[in-house]
Motif scaffolding. Structure first.
Motif, PDB file in Angstrom:
ATOM      1  N   GLU A   1      18.435 -47.498 -42.331  1.00  0.00           N
ATOM      2  CA  GLU A   1      19.327 -48.507 -41.733  1.00  0.00           C
ATOM      3  C   GLU A   1      19.154 -49.852 -42.442  1.00  0.00           C
ATOM      4  OE1 GLU A   1      17.194 -46.682 -39.967  1.00  0.00           O
ATOM      5  OE2 GLU A   1      18.370 -45.491 -38.540  1.00  0.00           O
TER       6      GLU A   1
ATOM      7  N   TYR B   1      18.201 -50.358 -45.443  1.00  0.00           N
ATOM      8  CA  TYR B   1      18.831 -50.243 -46.763  1.00  0.00           C
ATOM      9  C   TYR B   1      20.334 -50.495 -46.652  1.00  0.00           C
ATOM     10  CZ  TYR B   1      20.666 -47.878 -50.950  1.00  0.00           C
ATOM     11  OH  TYR B   1      21.344 -47.573 -52.100  1.00  0.00           O
ATOM     12  N   LEU B   2      20.970 -49.845 -45.683  1.00  0.00           N
ATOM     13  CA  LEU B   2      22.417 -50.000 -45.506  1.00  0.00           C
ATOM     14  C   LEU B   2      22.790 -51.431 -45.121  1.00  0.00           C
ATOM     15  CD1 LEU B   2      23.156 -46.661 -43.636  1.00  0.00           C
ATOM     16  CD2 LEU B   2      24.201 -47.370 -45.792  1.00  0.00           C
ATOM     17  N   LEU B   3      21.890 -52.093 -44.409  1.00  0.00           N
ATOM     18  CA  LEU B   3      22.160 -53.490 -44.027  1.00  0.00           C
ATOM     19  C   LEU B   3      21.886 -54.458 -45.182  1.00  0.00           C
ATOM     20  CD1 LEU B   3      20.640 -53.539 -40.428  1.00  0.00           C
ATOM     21  CD2 LEU B   3      23.055 -53.922 -41.008  1.00  0.00           C
TER      22      LEU B   3
ATOM     23  N   ARG C   1      32.153 -55.435 -44.458  1.00  0.00           N
ATOM     24  CA  ARG C   1      30.982 -56.270 -44.161  1.00  0.00           C
ATOM     25  C   ARG C   1      30.414 -56.860 -45.448  1.00  0.00           C
ATOM     26  NH1 ARG C   1      25.449 -55.444 -44.232  1.00  0.00           N
ATOM     27  NH2 ARG C   1      24.319 -56.886 -42.873  1.00  0.00           N
TER      28      ARG C   1
ATOM     29  N   PHE D   1      22.458 -53.672 -51.158  1.00  0.00           N
ATOM     30  CA  PHE D   1      23.331 -52.529 -50.896  1.00  0.00           C
ATOM     31  C   PHE D   1      24.801 -52.929 -50.795  1.00  0.00           C
ATOM     32  CE2 PHE D   1      25.759 -49.647 -48.211  1.00  0.00           C
ATOM     33  CZ  PHE D   1      25.570 -48.477 -48.911  1.00  0.00           C
TER      34      PHE D   1
ATOM     35  N   ALA E   1      19.797 -59.975 -39.804  1.00  0.00           N
ATOM     36  CA  ALA E   1      20.153 -59.038 -40.881  1.00  0.00           C
ATOM     37  C   ALA E   1      21.608 -58.612 -40.761  1.00  0.00           C
ATOM     38  CB  ALA E   1      19.239 -57.821 -40.818  1.00  0.00           C
TER      39      ALA E   1
ATOM     40  N   MET F   1      13.632 -50.364 -35.962  1.00  0.00           N
ATOM     41  CA  MET F   1      14.536 -49.263 -36.310  1.00  0.00           C
ATOM     42  C   MET F   1      13.933 -47.922 -35.899  1.00  0.00           C
ATOM     43  SD  MET F   1      17.098 -50.931 -37.241  1.00  0.00           S
ATOM     44  CE  MET F   1      17.976 -49.402 -37.014  1.00  0.00           C
TER      45      MET F   1
END
Ligand code: ZN
Lengths: 75, 209
Positions: A11, A13-15, B97, B116, B162, B191
């Motif tokens: 997660e 990483y994706l953010l 985003r 990313f 974030a 997470m």
């Protein structure tokens, strides 16, 4: 085996939160197509998708469709 | 940087507001280069994508341009749209985003997040959820809302920085005045908690697919 280390990172990483070293480790491992990690990445994608929702909607400008259409015509 | 609005979102939308789910036939029509189908999809998705990009950019024009840019990319990718039951909507949202964050960074002259960026759709199939997974989203949405409320305050705060400010872990540490290691371990623990709770309630991920 890098997979267990990556378990907590999908997660983030994706953010785009991770530092360069961790982000590179993730993308290099993804490139191997590891099925276990791909599955976790898909799960993380859904979580991040939900996290990025505001609970609100905003009405687009009335001319926004026309503007999009103009851009599409140029492609 | 533009000042934050007072009431920032703290998690996914509530169940009462229906999110987009399946669009039977729409993506097949877009793949066949049907502009009307793309505009229909835009009409349905743009209002809540715009809410997200506006939250990120705090600028109406940047927000609209990020959504428009995302749909142009979708159009360019149309011939490669998946026909194997993958949901493209997460790709659209993550792309919008990222474009919105880039607009914000361009304006402020800084990039505080990391790397990313969703690549072309054709490179993203491996991590796109299937349509079946996506259709079960409502249960996950409500659960995530509840779990986020259970996160320790500093983890929640770091996570929201974030999500909405696009900050990387170092920038979050600076913003919160905390050591980097604490922020890193807090985000990972947060997470892990979310994932664990989801799996306990929803069953293992493997059982869902
Ligand atoms: Zn792996």
């Amino acid at each position: 085996m890098v997979c267990p280390y990556l378990e907590d990172l999908w997660e983030l990483y994706l953010l785009g939160v991770l530092g360069a070293e961790d982000a590179n480790t993730v993308s290099e491992h993804l490139a191997t197509g590891c099925p276990r990690c791909m599955e976790q990445m898909r799960e993380a994608t859904l979580t991040v998708y939900l996290l990025a929702q505001t609970g609100r909607t905003v009405r687009p400008h009335p001319k926004s469709k026309a503007s999009l259409l103009r851009r599409l015509r140029s492609h | 940087m533009t000042p934050r609005k007072q009431s920032r979102p703290s998690g996914p939308r509530s169940r009462q507001e229906k999110g987009p789910s399946a669009f039977p036939g729409t993506f097949a029509r877009i793949a066949a280069r049907d502009k009307t189908a793309l505009l229909e999809l835009y009409a349905r998705l743009a209002p809540w994508m715009l809410a997200m990009t506006l939250e990120i950019t705090s600028d109406r024009q940047d927000a609209a341009s990020a959504v428009e840019e995302t749909f142009v990319r979708l159009w360019l990718e149309a011939p490669r749209l998946p026909n194997k039951g993958f949901s493209v909507i997460p790709w659209l949202v993550l792309t919008a985003r990222r474009v919105a964050l880039q607009r914000r960074w361009d304006r402020s002259g800084t990039q505080k997040g990391s790397s990313f960026a969703p690549g072309p759709l054709s490179d993203s199939f491996a991590w796109l959820p299937t349509q079946a997974e996506f259709d079960r989203l409502e249960q996950r949405r409500e659960l995530l809302r509840r779990i986020l409320r259970q996160l320790p305050k500093h983890q929640h705060e770091a996570l929201m920085l974030a999500v909405w400010d696009g900050l990387g872990e170092e920038a979050i540490a600076q913003r919160l005045g905390e050591p980097l290691a604490r922020v890193q371990s807090g985000l990972r623990a947060g997470m892990r908690f979310i994932r664990h709770r989801m799996r306990v309630v929803l069953g293992t991920w493997s059982a869902l697919i």
